[in-house]
Design a protein around this motif. Structure first.
Motif, PDB file in Angstrom:
ATOM      1  N   PHE A 176       0.880  -1.339   0.231  1.00  0.00           N
ATOM      2  CA  PHE A 176       0.028  -0.152   0.088  1.00  0.00           C
ATOM      3  C   PHE A 176       0.923   1.461   0.057  1.00  0.00           C
ATOM      4  O   PHE A 176       0.574   2.406  -0.443  1.00  0.00           O
ATOM      5  N   TRP A 177       1.984   1.225   0.739  1.00  0.00           N
ATOM      6  CA  TRP A 177       3.010   2.527   0.689  1.00  0.00           C
ATOM      7  C   TRP A 177       3.567   2.514  -0.661  1.00  0.00           C
ATOM      8  O   TRP A 177       3.475   3.806  -0.892  1.00  0.00           O
ATOM      9  N   LEU A 178       3.981   1.652  -1.312  1.00  0.00           N
ATOM     10  CA  LEU A 178       4.402   1.756  -2.807  1.00  0.00           C
ATOM     11  C   LEU A 178       3.542   2.176  -3.685  1.00  0.00           C
ATOM     12  O   LEU A 178       3.611   2.996  -4.553  1.00  0.00           O
ATOM     13  N   LEU A 179       2.141   1.437  -3.279  1.00  0.00           N
ATOM     14  CA  LEU A 179       1.284   1.935  -4.574  1.00  0.00           C
ATOM     15  C   LEU A 179       0.684   3.470  -4.181  1.00  0.00           C
ATOM     16  O   LEU A 179       0.365   4.285  -5.267  1.00  0.00           O
ATOM     17  N   ALA A 180       0.512   3.665  -2.799  1.00  0.00           N
ATOM     18  CA  ALA A 180       0.234   5.229  -2.591  1.00  0.00           C
ATOM     19  C   ALA A 180       1.198   6.091  -3.040  1.00  0.00           C
ATOM     20  O   ALA A 180       0.883   7.245  -3.639  1.00  0.00           O
ATOM     21  N   ALA A 181       2.527   5.747  -2.948  1.00  0.00           N
ATOM     22  CA  ALA A 181       3.442   7.000  -3.569  1.00  0.00           C
ATOM     23  C   ALA A 181       3.356   6.794  -5.057  1.00  0.00           C
ATOM     24  O   ALA A 181       3.669   8.173  -5.718  1.00  0.00           O
ATOM     25  N   PHE A 182       3.393   5.932  -5.711  1.00  0.00           N
ATOM     26  CA  PHE A 182       3.226   5.915  -7.299  1.00  0.00           C
ATOM     27  C   PHE A 182       1.688   6.679  -7.633  1.00  0.00           C
ATOM     28  O   PHE A 182       1.974   7.532  -8.552  1.00  0.00           O
ATOM     29  N   VAL A 183       0.731   6.515  -6.834  1.00  0.00           N
ATOM     30  CA  VAL A 183      -0.339   7.365  -7.191  1.00  0.00           C
ATOM     31  C   VAL A 183      -0.366   8.682  -6.948  1.00  0.00           C
ATOM     32  O   VAL A 183      -0.705   9.645  -7.852  1.00  0.00           O
ATOM     33  N   ALA A 184       0.446   9.082  -5.711  1.00  0.00           N
ATOM     34  CA  ALA A 184       0.554  10.398  -5.366  1.00  0.00           C
ATOM     35  C   ALA A 184       1.508  11.169  -6.532  1.00  0.00           C
ATOM     36  O   ALA A 184       1.319  12.361  -6.945  1.00  0.00           O
ATOM     37  N   CYS A 185       2.475  10.511  -6.856  1.00  0.00           N
ATOM     38  CA  CYS A 185       3.457  10.993  -7.838  1.00  0.00           C
ATOM     39  C   CYS A 185       2.662  11.364  -9.241  1.00  0.00           C
ATOM     40  O   CYS A 185       2.670  12.261  -9.892  1.00  0.00           O
ATOM     41  N   ARG A 186       1.650  10.434  -9.804  1.00  0.00           N
ATOM     42  CA  ARG A 186       0.730  10.460 -10.816  1.00  0.00           C
ATOM     43  C   ARG A 186      -0.115  11.683 -10.597  1.00  0.00           C
ATOM     44  O   ARG A 186      -0.286  12.321 -11.720  1.00  0.00           O
ATOM     45  N   LEU A 187      -0.651  11.696  -9.741  1.00  0.00           N
ATOM     46  CA  LEU A 187      -1.338  12.832  -9.306  1.00  0.00           C
ATOM     47  C   LEU A 187      -0.665  14.286  -9.595  1.00  0.00           C
ATOM     48  O   LEU A 187      -1.285  15.069  -9.819  1.00  0.00           O
ATOM     49  N   HIS A 188       0.653  14.233  -9.230  1.00  0.00           N
ATOM     50  CA  HIS A 188       1.341  15.506  -9.455  1.00  0.00           C
ATOM     51  C   HIS A 188       2.098  15.613 -10.891  1.00  0.00           C
ATOM     52  O   HIS A 188       3.000  16.367 -11.062  1.00  0.00           O
ATOM     53  N   GLY A 189       1.753  14.719 -11.703  1.00  0.00           N
ATOM     54  CA  GLY A 189       2.212  14.676 -12.989  1.00  0.00           C
ATOM     55  C   GLY A 189       3.636  14.343 -13.158  1.00  0.00           C
ATOM     56  O   GLY A 189       4.254  14.326 -14.161  1.00  0.00           O
ATOM     57  N   ASP A 190       4.203  13.512 -12.094  1.00  0.00           N
ATOM     58  CA  ASP A 190       5.681  12.800 -12.320  1.00  0.00           C
ATOM     59  C   ASP A 190       5.296  11.337 -12.930  1.00  0.00           C
ATOM     60  O   ASP A 190       4.398  10.604 -12.677  1.00  0.00           O
ATOM     61  N   ALA A 191       6.542  11.198 -14.076  1.00  0.00           N
ATOM     62  CA  ALA A 191       6.409   9.835 -14.799  1.00  0.00           C
ATOM     63  C   ALA A 191       7.006   8.895 -13.630  1.00  0.00           C
ATOM     64  O   ALA A 191       7.577   9.309 -12.680  1.00  0.00           O
ATOM     65  N   PHE A 192       6.755   7.566 -13.878  1.00  0.00           N
ATOM     66  CA  PHE A 192       7.201   6.723 -12.507  1.00  0.00           C
ATOM     67  C   PHE A 192       8.653   6.552 -12.745  1.00  0.00           C
ATOM     68  O   PHE A 192       9.321   6.263 -11.981  1.00  0.00           O
ATOM     69  N   THR A 193       9.008   6.858 -13.824  1.00  0.00           N
ATOM     70  CA  THR A 193      10.818   6.715 -13.925  1.00  0.00           C
ATOM     71  C   THR A 193      11.385   7.918 -13.497  1.00  0.00           C
ATOM     72  O   THR A 193      12.745   8.044 -13.603  1.00  0.00           O
ATOM     73  N   SER A 194      10.850   9.217 -13.159  1.00  0.00           N
ATOM     74  CA  SER A 194      11.448  10.147 -12.977  1.00  0.00           C
ATOM     75  C   SER A 194      12.216  10.304 -11.717  1.00  0.00           C
ATOM     76  O   SER A 194      11.748   9.393 -10.929  1.00  0.00           O
ATOM     77  N   PRO A 195      13.290  10.791 -11.441  1.00  0.00           N
ATOM     78  CA  PRO A 195      14.195  10.833 -10.229  1.00  0.00           C
ATOM     79  C   PRO A 195      13.189  11.168  -8.951  1.00  0.00           C
ATOM     80  O   PRO A 195      13.401  10.548  -7.984  1.00  0.00           O
ATOM     81  N   ALA A 196      12.434  12.082  -9.246  1.00  0.00           N
ATOM     82  CA  ALA A 196      11.372  12.554  -7.971  1.00  0.00           C
ATOM     83  C   ALA A 196      10.600  11.248  -7.688  1.00  0.00           C
ATOM     84  O   ALA A 196      10.507  11.212  -6.245  1.00  0.00           O
ATOM     85  N   ALA A 197      10.229  10.512  -8.321  1.00  0.00           N
ATOM     86  CA  ALA A 197       9.135   9.824  -8.254  1.00  0.00           C
ATOM     87  C   ALA A 197       9.851   8.337  -7.538  1.00  0.00           C
ATOM     88  O   ALA A 197       9.290   7.875  -6.498  1.00  0.00           O
ATOM     89  N   LEU A 198      11.081   8.303  -8.385  1.00  0.00           N
ATOM     90  CA  LEU A 198      11.870   7.052  -7.627  1.00  0.00           C
ATOM     91  C   LEU A 198      12.395   7.340  -6.126  1.00  0.00           C
ATOM     92  O   LEU A 198      12.230   6.506  -5.355  1.00  0.00           O
ATOM     93  N   THR A 199      12.446   8.623  -5.843  1.00  0.00           N
ATOM     94  CA  THR A 199      13.176   8.905  -4.646  1.00  0.00           C
ATOM     95  C   THR A 199      11.924   8.824  -3.823  1.00  0.00           C
ATOM     96  O   THR A 199      11.945   8.187  -2.512  1.00  0.00           O
ATOM     97  N   LEU A 200      10.771   9.161  -4.047  1.00  0.00           N
ATOM     98  CA  LEU A 200       9.606   8.894  -3.099  1.00  0.00           C
ATOM     99  C   LEU A 200       8.967   7.448  -2.897  1.00  0.00           C
ATOM    100  O   LEU A 200       8.671   7.195  -1.998  1.00  0.00           O
ATOM    101  N   LEU A 201       9.366   6.740  -4.063  1.00  0.00           N
ATOM    102  CA  LEU A 201       9.079   5.410  -3.981  1.00  0.00           C
ATOM    103  C   LEU A 201      10.218   4.817  -2.832  1.00  0.00           C
ATOM    104  O   LEU A 201       9.721   3.697  -2.032  1.00  0.00           O
ATOM    105  N   ALA A 202      11.176   5.052  -2.802  1.00  0.00           N
ATOM    106  CA  ALA A 202      12.173   4.400  -1.874  1.00  0.00           C
ATOM    107  C   ALA A 202      11.860   4.902  -0.444  1.00  0.00           C
ATOM    108  O   ALA A 202      12.030   4.126   0.431  1.00  0.00           O
ATOM    109  N   CYS A 203      11.481   6.410  -0.342  1.00  0.00           N
ATOM    110  CA  CYS A 203      11.075   6.683   1.074  1.00  0.00           C
ATOM    111  C   CYS A 203       9.940   5.887   1.545  1.00  0.00           C
ATOM    112  O   CYS A 203       9.629   5.582   2.607  1.00  0.00           O
TER     113      CYS A 203
END
Length: 608
Positions: free
Chosen positions: A8-35
């Protein structure tokens, strides 16, 4: 569930990034997924080691589990924020707090949704199973929609072994109007109880309020009895502090709870002061009052507790109850009749009691009307023996147990007990010691009492016999009666007769109706007519007596009128060595006893 929460944490991070327009492979999205992965791992550890949410500590979807999960995810979110802030500071990238917040909110929402869904499925399955296997449960209405009421609803609704099924609730709290607990609606207030039971075809009511006011309880039980509705309650809440409510905790309501009685609060220090380390004698120790007295006195640590009765089986029972044995091989268990002065004197000489509780008596009114001589021998001459020997052997405190029938007596029982009161008072005024009497009303649950008789008649299928539809009596419980006796020995003034304020008298037919309603049986009530010597209503204080309450607001002190002590019939009979009953010569008592002046009839026949 722990793996699902981490996902759920990983899925929530991905959805949050998509809601803010980030691609799944962007550095910001990857950073958030790691956190988020770090937060999931922390959440996993917390769930196992701290909050124990993964060890089935809480029921699925319960408020307790929701609170624990929220705390667990909140700490994980703080860890995620710290990790993200550290990464942002090290790399010079923006922190993006909004995205982190959205991640936490989405993860928590997903975790709680799954748990609530699991609870809905479990509840539905349990409900379906209950409906399949439960067929003969009695519908009940629960009084009280609080926490206890909720427990009863849950217990009776989802336990196939339950004899009940909840169909409605009533509660006086306006905020609970239209409330539903597990699908069971609050259908009105307590005043609407009878109408609710009628509408829902419920013949049983369960009181689920911890401190239901006595007057309110009396009102409810009276109304239910009139409509044939059974009233039940639960065991005292203090018994449930360390365990969950069980079906066996739903019990028949104690009749004493519905009579509006106000409990007397006993000053234990006063009682302990005159009983601890003393030799105490209880006459009639095998009876209902005497045995309870003995049990309570034993708890105050007397030097010796001497229990006297003429019934050996009753002595066996009380010894077994107090000491856990029934060998009857100790000198403190005394088989003796208070009519036998010589045998009674041997008991006083051997044990030298310092405190005496005189409970031995004949108490059944109609029997004494037929056999007044027996009442005279036990209640008058037997009491005279106890009082005289207490005086001779330097007893400091004597409590004579009397009855409200001694106030303006119309029966042999009342007259003999009044004579015992007058002997007690006269002796106390003579010697200045604490010799007192206590008047009881009807004692609920005592052997051979009205309540005992009614229950036996119900067990046999009826009918219940009541002498008159308007006959009424005062009631008290056995513990209250014994508290009054023990307190009388601590604050009674020499010569006082003490009377407990027992509230308003209760009609006997109302008690019968309540017992019938509780039984759930169709038992008729028959009226047999007043018996000889029986009153419609009893008095606690005679018309020629005056009561005052100098020490306790619920205890009146009555003094036998002085002119009653100046009569000379009994004084003359005793002085010349004659027994007023038989006219036979006896050894005259000692001078102190001779000086007793009591109004007594010339024979037992005159007691009628």
């Amino acid at each position: 569930m722990p793996v699902v929460d981490t996902l759920f944490w990983l899925l929530a991070a991905f959805v949050a990034c998509r809601l803010h327009g980030d691609a799944f492979t962007s550095p910001a999205a990857l950073t958030l997924l790691a956190c988020a992965a770090v937060a999931g791992i922390v959440s996993l550890c917390l769930g196992y080691l701290w909050l124990l949410t993964y060890r089935r500590r809480y029921p699925a979807g319960s408020f307790e589990e929701a609170t624990a999960v929220a705390a667990q995810f909140g700490v994980s979110a703080l860890v995620m924020l710290v990790v993200a802030a550290g990464w942002a500071a090290a790399t010079g990238t923006p922190l993006r707090t909004l995205t982190l917040s959205a991640t936490f909110a989405l993860a928590l929402l997903a975790a709680l949704t799954v748990r609530f869904a699991a609870r809905l499925v479990t509840t539905y399955q349990a409900s379906q199973y209950y409906q399949r296997v439960a067929r003969d449960q009695a519908p009940i209405v629960v009084v009280g929609a609080g926490r206890v009421g909720e427990q009863i609803i849950h217990l009776t609704k989802f336990d196939a072994a339950s004899p009940f099924t909840p169909v409605g609730l009533v509660d006086d709290d306006p905020a609970k109007r239209n409330l539903r607990i597990l699908g069971v609606p609050v259908s009105g207030t307590v005043d609407d109880l009878i109408d609710v039971c009628t509408e829902l075809s419920a013949a049983t009511v369960v009181i689920a309020v911890a401190d239901f006011p006595a007057e309110r309880l009396k009102q409810v039980t009276t109304g239910c009895a009139e409509h044939g509705i059974r009233v039940m309650t639960i065991v005292p809440v203090r018994q449930l502090t360390n365990r969950a409510l069980q079906i066996s905790d739903i019990r028949e309501i104690d009749l004493a709870e519905v009579l509006g009685r106000r409990e007397i609060h006993t000053d234990v220090s006063q009682i302990a002061g005159y009983l601890s380390g003393r030799t105490v004698l209880v006459t009639g120790a095998g009876g209902s009052i005497g045995s309870e007295l003995a049990r309570q006195i034993h708890g105050f640590g007397p030097k010796e507790l001497v229990m006297l009765d003429r019934d050996e089986s009753a002595l066996h029972s009380v010894q077994l109850d107090i000491y856990g044995k029934g060998l009857l091989d100790t000198r403190d268990m005394v088989l003796c009749d208070i009519r036998d002065r010589d045998a009674l004197e041997a008991v006083f000489a051997e044990h030298r009691p310092e405190v005496v509780f005189h409970a031995a008596a004949l108490k059944h009114l109609p029997m004494l009307e037929m056999y007044p001589e027996e009442g005279w021998k036990t209640n008058v001459l037997g009491s005279r023996n106890v009082i005289d020997l207490a005086l001779r052997y330097d007893v400091q405190t004597l409590v004579n147990i009397s009855t409200d029938k001694a106030a303006d007596p119309t029966s042999v029982l009342g007259r003999t007990k009044l004579l015992a009161e007058r002997m007690t008072t006269a002796t106390a005024l003579e010697c200045g010691r604490r010799f007192v009497s206590v008047r009881f009303g009807n004692v609920l649950g005592s052997r051979g009492s009205m309540l005992w008789t009614f229950k036996r008649q119900i067990e046999e299928g009826g009918p219940i016999t009541v002498t008159h539809p308007d006959v009424e009596r005062f009631f008290m419980t056995i513990p209250e009666a014994c508290q009054l006796v023990l307190q009388a020995g601590s604050f009674g003034r020499p010569g006082d007769t003490m009377v407990l304020d027992m509230g308003e008298p209760v009609k006997i037919v109302d008690v019968a109706r309540r017992l019938v309603a509780q039984s759930g049986k169709d038992i008729p009530i028959e009226f047999t007519g007043l018996r000889p010597g029986e009153k419609l209503s009893e008095d606690l204080v005679g018309h020629s007596e005056h009561g005052e309450r100098p020490f306790h607001p619920l205890v009146s002190h009555v003094r036998v009128q002085e002119e009653a002590l100046q009569a000379v019939e009994e004084l003359h009979a005793w002085a010349v060595g004659e027994d007023p009953l038989e006219g036979k010569a006896q050894t005259p008592p000692d001078d102190a006893a001779v000086r007793l002046s009591l109004p007594v009839p010339d024979s037992a026949e005159a007691l009628r």
